[in-house]
Design a protein around this motif. Structure first.
Motif, PDB file in Angstrom:
ATOM      1  N   GLU A 291       0.725  -1.133  -0.177  1.00 59.94           N
ATOM      2  CA  GLU A 291       0.051  -0.059  -0.004  1.00 59.94           C
ATOM      3  C   GLU A 291       0.831   1.336  -0.018  1.00 59.94           C
ATOM      4  O   GLU A 291       0.512   2.153  -0.697  1.00 59.94           O
ATOM      5  CB  GLU A 291      -0.887  -0.155   1.076  1.00 59.94           C
ATOM      6  N   ALA A 292       1.921   1.342   0.800  1.00 63.48           N
ATOM      7  CA  ALA A 292       2.914   2.124   0.661  1.00 63.48           C
ATOM      8  C   ALA A 292       3.518   2.710  -0.623  1.00 63.48           C
ATOM      9  O   ALA A 292       3.371   3.718  -0.966  1.00 63.48           O
ATOM     10  CB  ALA A 292       4.046   2.104   1.729  1.00 63.48           C
ATOM     11  N   SER A 293       4.042   1.615  -1.413  1.00 64.38           N
ATOM     12  CA  SER A 293       4.494   1.920  -2.643  1.00 64.38           C
ATOM     13  C   SER A 293       3.503   2.359  -3.603  1.00 64.38           C
ATOM     14  O   SER A 293       3.847   3.305  -4.475  1.00 64.38           O
ATOM     15  CB  SER A 293       5.088   0.709  -3.267  1.00 64.38           C
ATOM     16  N   ARG A 294       2.140   1.864  -3.733  1.00 67.10           N
ATOM     17  CA  ARG A 294       1.102   2.366  -4.455  1.00 67.10           C
ATOM     18  C   ARG A 294       0.731   3.726  -4.058  1.00 67.10           C
ATOM     19  O   ARG A 294       0.592   4.408  -5.150  1.00 67.10           O
ATOM     20  CB  ARG A 294      -0.243   1.354  -4.266  1.00 67.10           C
ATOM     21  N   LEU A 295       0.611   4.050  -2.819  1.00 65.88           N
ATOM     22  CA  LEU A 295       0.311   5.502  -2.682  1.00 65.88           C
ATOM     23  C   LEU A 295       1.315   6.280  -2.915  1.00 65.88           C
ATOM     24  O   LEU A 295       1.028   7.530  -3.475  1.00 65.88           O
ATOM     25  CB  LEU A 295       0.186   5.519  -0.969  1.00 65.88           C
ATOM     26  N   ALA A 296       2.541   6.023  -2.814  1.00 69.44           N
ATOM     27  CA  ALA A 296       3.770   6.945  -3.182  1.00 69.44           C
ATOM     28  C   ALA A 296       3.772   7.231  -4.700  1.00 69.44           C
ATOM     29  O   ALA A 296       3.707   8.278  -5.249  1.00 69.44           O
ATOM     30  CB  ALA A 296       5.216   6.199  -3.063  1.00 69.44           C
ATOM     31  N   VAL A 297       3.289   6.062  -5.576  1.00 67.75           N
ATOM     32  CA  VAL A 297       3.433   6.264  -7.099  1.00 67.75           C
ATOM     33  C   VAL A 297       2.063   7.064  -7.337  1.00 67.75           C
ATOM     34  O   VAL A 297       2.154   8.094  -8.156  1.00 67.75           O
ATOM     35  CB  VAL A 297       3.380   5.019  -7.745  1.00 67.75           C
ATOM     36  N   TYR A 298       1.001   6.796  -6.903  1.00 68.77           N
ATOM     37  CA  TYR A 298      -0.233   7.598  -6.865  1.00 68.77           C
ATOM     38  C   TYR A 298      -0.009   9.131  -6.395  1.00 68.77           C
ATOM     39  O   TYR A 298      -0.224   9.929  -7.337  1.00 68.77           O
ATOM     40  CB  TYR A 298      -1.601   6.749  -6.273  1.00 68.77           C
ATOM     41  N   GLY A 299       0.791   9.380  -5.482  1.00 69.32           N
ATOM     42  CA  GLY A 299       0.749  10.773  -4.842  1.00 69.32           C
ATOM     43  C   GLY A 299       1.632  11.556  -6.104  1.00 69.32           C
ATOM     44  O   GLY A 299       1.426  12.660  -6.118  1.00 69.32           O
ATOM     45  N   VAL A 300       2.880  11.034  -6.358  1.00 68.23           N
ATOM     46  CA  VAL A 300       3.628  11.600  -7.456  1.00 68.23           C
ATOM     47  C   VAL A 300       2.927  11.842  -8.581  1.00 68.23           C
ATOM     48  O   VAL A 300       3.055  12.955  -9.106  1.00 68.23           O
ATOM     49  CB  VAL A 300       4.939  10.833  -7.594  1.00 68.23           C
ATOM     50  N   SER A 301       2.230  10.894  -9.188  1.00 69.29           N
ATOM     51  CA  SER A 301       1.448  11.296 -10.261  1.00 69.29           C
ATOM     52  C   SER A 301       0.642  12.410 -10.231  1.00 69.29           C
ATOM     53  O   SER A 301       0.430  13.205 -11.012  1.00 69.29           O
ATOM     54  CB  SER A 301       0.904  10.032 -10.848  1.00 69.29           C
ATOM     55  N   GLN A 302      -0.027  12.081  -9.125  1.00 71.89           N
ATOM     56  CA  GLN A 302      -1.119  13.392  -8.907  1.00 71.89           C
ATOM     57  C   GLN A 302      -0.452  14.722  -8.456  1.00 71.89           C
ATOM     58  O   GLN A 302      -1.043  15.772  -9.146  1.00 71.89           O
ATOM     59  CB  GLN A 302      -2.123  13.027  -7.866  1.00 71.89           C
ATOM     60  N   SER A 303       0.569  14.860  -8.054  1.00 72.01           N
ATOM     61  CA  SER A 303       1.198  16.073  -7.758  1.00 72.01           C
ATOM     62  C   SER A 303       1.547  16.665  -8.868  1.00 72.01           C
ATOM     63  O   SER A 303       1.601  17.946  -9.240  1.00 72.01           O
ATOM     64  CB  SER A 303       2.377  15.881  -6.798  1.00 72.01           C
ATOM     65  N   LEU A 304       2.382  15.700  -9.792  1.00 78.78           N
ATOM     66  CA  LEU A 304       2.775  16.214 -11.110  1.00 78.78           C
ATOM     67  C   LEU A 304       1.681  16.588 -11.820  1.00 78.78           C
ATOM     68  O   LEU A 304       1.979  17.922 -12.617  1.00 78.78           O
ATOM     69  CB  LEU A 304       3.646  15.316 -11.706  1.00 78.78           C
ATOM     70  N   ALA A 305       0.621  16.083 -12.134  1.00 80.93           N
ATOM     71  CA  ALA A 305      -0.332  16.486 -12.951  1.00 80.93           C
ATOM     72  C   ALA A 305      -1.020  17.611 -12.597  1.00 80.93           C
ATOM     73  O   ALA A 305      -1.348  18.649 -13.407  1.00 80.93           O
ATOM     74  CB  ALA A 305      -1.429  15.307 -12.911  1.00 80.93           C
ATOM     75  N   LYS A 306      -0.974  17.917 -11.418  1.00 80.99           N
ATOM     76  CA  LYS A 306      -1.639  19.195 -10.617  1.00 80.99           C
ATOM     77  C   LYS A 306      -0.833  20.408 -10.892  1.00 80.99           C
ATOM     78  O   LYS A 306      -1.175  21.453 -11.284  1.00 80.99           O
ATOM     79  CB  LYS A 306      -1.912  19.180  -9.079  1.00 80.99           C
ATOM     80  N   SER A 307       0.466  20.264 -10.678  1.00 80.48           N
ATOM     81  CA  SER A 307       1.475  21.354 -10.739  1.00 80.48           C
ATOM     82  C   SER A 307       1.726  21.666 -12.437  1.00 80.48           C
ATOM     83  O   SER A 307       1.979  22.773 -12.654  1.00 80.48           O
ATOM     84  CB  SER A 307       2.935  21.071 -10.117  1.00 80.48           C
ATOM     85  N   MET A 308       1.436  20.775 -13.438  1.00 82.72           N
ATOM     86  CA  MET A 308       1.527  21.045 -14.434  1.00 82.72           C
ATOM     87  C   MET A 308       0.043  21.544 -15.114  1.00 82.72           C
ATOM     88  O   MET A 308      -0.055  21.858 -16.288  1.00 82.72           O
ATOM     89  CB  MET A 308       1.682  19.832 -15.665  1.00 82.72           C
ATOM     90  N   GLY A 309      -0.759  21.816 -14.354  1.00 85.79           N
ATOM     91  CA  GLY A 309      -2.278  22.378 -14.537  1.00 85.79           C
ATOM     92  C   GLY A 309      -2.955  21.351 -15.542  1.00 85.79           C
ATOM     93  O   GLY A 309      -3.959  21.772 -16.156  1.00 85.79           O
ATOM     94  N   LEU A 310      -2.753  20.045 -15.586  1.00 85.06           N
ATOM     95  CA  LEU A 310      -3.546  18.963 -16.090  1.00 85.06           C
ATOM     96  C   LEU A 310      -4.556  18.478 -15.493  1.00 85.06           C
ATOM     97  O   LEU A 310      -5.127  17.460 -15.932  1.00 85.06           O
ATOM     98  CB  LEU A 310      -2.322  18.215 -16.992  1.00 85.06           C
ATOM     99  N   GLY A 311      -4.581  18.749 -14.210  1.00 88.68           N
ATOM    100  CA  GLY A 311      -5.802  17.706 -13.446  1.00 88.68           C
ATOM    101  C   GLY A 311      -5.011  16.589 -12.960  1.00 88.68           C
ATOM    102  O   GLY A 311      -3.848  16.340 -13.109  1.00 88.68           O
ATOM    103  N   GLY A 312      -5.909  15.640 -12.463  1.00 84.90           N
ATOM    104  CA  GLY A 312      -5.306  14.345 -12.007  1.00 84.90           C
ATOM    105  C   GLY A 312      -5.189  13.356 -13.014  1.00 84.90           C
ATOM    106  O   GLY A 312      -5.689  13.542 -14.118  1.00 84.90           O
ATOM    107  N   VAL A 313      -4.494  12.212 -12.842  1.00 83.55           N
ATOM    108  CA  VAL A 313      -4.481  10.878 -13.784  1.00 83.55           C
ATOM    109  C   VAL A 313      -5.184  10.017 -13.073  1.00 83.55           C
ATOM    110  O   VAL A 313      -5.204   9.881 -11.768  1.00 83.55           O
ATOM    111  CB  VAL A 313      -3.116  10.575 -13.979  1.00 83.55           C
ATOM    112  N   ALA A 314      -5.677   9.126 -13.808  1.00 79.64           N
ATOM    113  CA  ALA A 314      -6.446   7.979 -13.349  1.00 79.64           C
ATOM    114  C   ALA A 314      -5.478   6.928 -12.610  1.00 79.64           C
ATOM    115  O   ALA A 314      -4.509   6.713 -12.661  1.00 79.64           O
ATOM    116  CB  ALA A 314      -7.421   7.254 -14.530  1.00 79.64           C
TER     117      ALA A 314
END
Length: 75
Positions: free
Chosen positions: A52-75
Protein backbone atom coordinates in the motif's frame (compact mmCIF):
# COMPACT_ATOMS: atom_id res chain seq x y z
CA UNK A 1 10.35 13.16 -16.77
CA UNK A 2 11.03 13.38 -20.47
CA UNK A 3 9.67 15.90 -22.95
CA UNK A 4 9.54 15.23 -26.63
CA UNK A 5 7.74 13.67 -29.52
CA UNK A 6 9.72 10.44 -29.71
CA UNK A 7 7.73 7.39 -28.71
CA UNK A 8 9.24 4.90 -26.31
CA UNK A 9 8.67 1.29 -25.57
CA UNK A 10 8.68 0.26 -21.97
CA UNK A 11 8.46 -3.06 -20.21
CA UNK A 12 8.03 -3.35 -16.47
CA UNK A 13 8.89 -6.36 -14.40
CA UNK A 14 9.42 -6.86 -10.72
CA UNK A 15 10.73 -9.78 -8.72
CA UNK A 16 9.74 -10.50 -5.15
CA UNK A 17 13.19 -11.80 -4.27
CA UNK A 18 14.25 -14.86 -2.30
CA UNK A 19 13.12 -13.81 1.17
CA UNK A 20 9.63 -12.30 0.82
CA UNK A 21 6.50 -14.24 -0.07
CA UNK A 22 5.06 -11.42 -2.17
CA UNK A 23 6.12 -8.47 -4.28
CA UNK A 24 5.33 -5.01 -2.92
CA UNK A 25 6.82 -2.82 -5.67
CA UNK A 26 4.69 -0.45 -7.72
CA UNK A 27 5.35 1.27 -11.05
CA UNK A 28 3.41 3.49 -13.41
CA UNK A 29 4.28 4.71 -16.90
CA UNK A 30 2.15 7.22 -18.77
CA UNK A 31 2.07 10.36 -20.88
CA UNK A 32 1.06 13.61 -19.26
CA UNK A 33 0.61 16.35 -21.83
CA UNK A 34 3.81 16.28 -23.88
CA UNK A 35 5.75 14.52 -21.12
CA UNK A 36 6.43 10.81 -20.75
CA UNK A 37 6.78 9.66 -17.16
CA UNK A 38 7.97 6.57 -15.34
CA UNK A 39 7.44 6.40 -11.59
CA UNK A 40 8.80 3.52 -9.54
CA UNK A 41 8.45 2.84 -5.82
CA UNK A 42 10.27 0.00 -4.12
CA UNK A 43 8.01 -1.85 -1.70
CA UNK A 44 8.78 -1.97 2.00
CA UNK A 45 9.16 -5.72 2.35
CA UNK A 46 8.42 -7.13 5.76
CA UNK A 47 6.15 -4.30 6.89
CA UNK A 48 2.40 -4.65 7.32
CA UNK A 49 1.47 -2.21 4.55
CA UNK A 50 4.49 -2.13 2.24
CA UNK A 51 2.46 -2.74 -0.90
CA UNK A 52 0.00 0.00 0.00
CA UNK A 53 2.88 2.40 0.78
CA UNK A 54 4.49 1.92 -2.63
CA UNK A 55 1.12 2.25 -4.40
CA UNK A 56 0.32 5.47 -2.53
CA UNK A 57 3.77 6.88 -3.31
CA UNK A 58 3.35 6.29 -7.05
CA UNK A 59 -0.21 7.64 -7.03
CA UNK A 60 0.77 10.70 -4.98
CA UNK A 61 3.68 11.64 -7.23
CA UNK A 62 1.57 11.24 -10.38
CA UNK A 63 -1.24 13.38 -8.96
CA UNK A 64 1.16 16.05 -7.73
CA UNK A 65 2.91 16.29 -11.11
CA UNK A 66 -0.39 16.49 -12.98
CA UNK A 67 -1.68 19.20 -10.66
CA UNK A 68 1.53 21.25 -10.84
CA UNK A 69 1.38 21.10 -14.64
CA UNK A 70 -2.24 22.30 -14.62
CA UNK A 71 -3.47 19.07 -16.18
CA UNK A 72 -5.71 17.79 -13.40
CA UNK A 73 -5.26 14.29 -12.00
CA UNK A 74 -4.46 11.03 -13.74
CA UNK A 75 -6.50 7.90 -13.30
Amino acid sequence: LRKGRKKWTLGLTSIRGKVRSRNEDCAMAFELGTYQLLILADGMGGTSYGKEASRLAVYGVSQSLAKSMGLGGVA
